[in-house]
Design a protein around this motif. Structure first.
Motif, PDB file in Angstrom:
ATOM      1  N   MET A   5       0.830  -1.199   0.000  1.00 28.09           N
ATOM      2  CA  MET A   5       0.000   0.000   0.000  1.00 28.09           C
ATOM      3  C   MET A   5       0.866   1.252   0.000  1.00 28.09           C
ATOM      4  SD  MET A   5      -2.958   1.370  -0.105  1.00 28.09           S
ATOM      5  CE  MET A   5      -4.183   0.213   0.386  1.00 28.09           C
ATOM      6  N   GLN A   6       1.934   1.255   0.783  1.00 27.32           N
ATOM      7  CA  GLN A   6       2.835   2.397   0.804  1.00 27.32           C
ATOM      8  C   GLN A   6       3.496   2.592  -0.550  1.00 27.32           C
ATOM      9  OE1 GLN A   6       5.408   1.480   4.088  1.00 27.32           O
ATOM     10  NE2 GLN A   6       4.089   2.528   5.570  1.00 27.32           N
ATOM     11  N   SER A   7       3.895   1.495  -1.192  1.00 25.07           N
ATOM     12  CA  SER A   7       4.506   1.587  -2.515  1.00 25.07           C
ATOM     13  C   SER A   7       3.514   2.139  -3.525  1.00 25.07           C
ATOM     14  CB  SER A   7       4.984   0.207  -2.983  1.00 25.07           C
ATOM     15  OG  SER A   7       5.992  -0.268  -2.151  1.00 25.07           O
ATOM     16  N   SER A   8       2.274   1.666  -3.456  1.00 25.64           N
ATOM     17  CA  SER A   8       1.247   2.152  -4.377  1.00 25.64           C
ATOM     18  C   SER A   8       0.959   3.622  -4.147  1.00 25.64           C
ATOM     19  CB  SER A   8      -0.045   1.348  -4.203  1.00 25.64           C
ATOM     20  OG  SER A   8       0.181   0.000  -4.525  1.00 25.64           O
ATOM     21  N   GLU A   9       0.903   4.023  -2.888  1.00 23.17           N
ATOM     22  CA  GLU A   9       0.669   5.436  -2.576  1.00 23.17           C
ATOM     23  C   GLU A   9       1.795   6.299  -3.124  1.00 23.17           C
ATOM     24  OE1 GLU A   9       0.265   5.288   1.644  1.00 23.17           O
ATOM     25  OE2 GLU A   9      -1.873   4.839   1.546  1.00 23.17           O
TER      26      GLU A   9
ATOM     27  N   LEU B 103       1.664   9.355  -5.927  1.00 22.50           N
ATOM     28  CA  LEU B 103       2.282  10.667  -5.737  1.00 22.50           C
ATOM     29  C   LEU B 103       3.261  10.984  -6.869  1.00 22.50           C
ATOM     30  CD1 LEU B 103       2.957  10.600  -1.898  1.00 22.50           C
ATOM     31  CD2 LEU B 103       1.220  11.936  -3.114  1.00 22.50           C
ATOM     32  N   ASP B 104       3.973   9.958  -7.341  1.00 23.47           N
ATOM     33  CA  ASP B 104       4.941  10.141  -8.429  1.00 23.47           C
ATOM     34  C   ASP B 104       4.271  10.586  -9.728  1.00 23.47           C
ATOM     35  OD1 ASP B 104       6.909   9.397  -6.682  1.00 23.47           O
ATOM     36  OD2 ASP B 104       7.296   7.437  -7.615  1.00 23.47           O
ATOM     37  N   LEU B 105       2.986  10.339  -9.871  1.00 22.26           N
ATOM     38  CA  LEU B 105       2.282  10.750 -11.087  1.00 22.26           C
ATOM     39  C   LEU B 105       2.310  12.262 -11.279  1.00 22.26           C
ATOM     40  CD1 LEU B 105      -0.840   8.418 -10.941  1.00 22.26           C
ATOM     41  CD2 LEU B 105       1.110   8.237 -12.496  1.00 22.26           C
TER      42      LEU B 105
ATOM     43  N   ASN C 109       7.450   6.015 -15.294  1.00 21.07           N
ATOM     44  CA  ASN C 109       7.736   4.811 -14.515  1.00 21.07           C
ATOM     45  C   ASN C 109       6.576   4.481 -13.577  1.00 21.07           C
ATOM     46  OD1 ASN C 109       9.567   2.675 -13.598  1.00 21.07           O
ATOM     47  ND2 ASN C 109       9.476   3.803 -11.667  1.00 21.07           N
ATOM     48  N   ALA C 110       5.975   5.493 -12.967  1.00 24.83           N
ATOM     49  CA  ALA C 110       4.857   5.256 -12.058  1.00 24.83           C
ATOM     50  C   ALA C 110       3.688   4.623 -12.804  1.00 24.83           C
ATOM     51  CB  ALA C 110       4.428   6.566 -11.400  1.00 24.83           C
TER      52      ALA C 110
END
Length: 56
Positions: free
Chosen positions: A28-32, A36-38, A46-47
């Motif tokens: 979940m943290q990685s997905s969040e 944000l990287d978007l 990459n996101a």
């Protein structure tokens, strides 16, 4: 329990969600972070690629 990291100590105190819950939290943290990287043009491509892997 004194030698455990705080997050594991808290989980154990509240019934111990176990490794699968910790793995889910990490995902979940990685997905969040990918979401944000978007907003960063340098990280967006990459996101999007990584997020597409999650939902396919």
């Amino acid at each position: 329990m004194a030698n455990l990291p705080q997050s594991l100590s808290i989980n154990a105190a509240f019934g111990g969600a176990g490794p699968s819950a910790a793995n889910k939290d990490r995902k979940m943290q990685s997905s969040e972070q990918l979401v944000l990287d978007l907003s960063n043009p340098d990280l967006r491509e990459n996101a999007l690629l990584e997020l597409s892997k999650v939902f396919t």
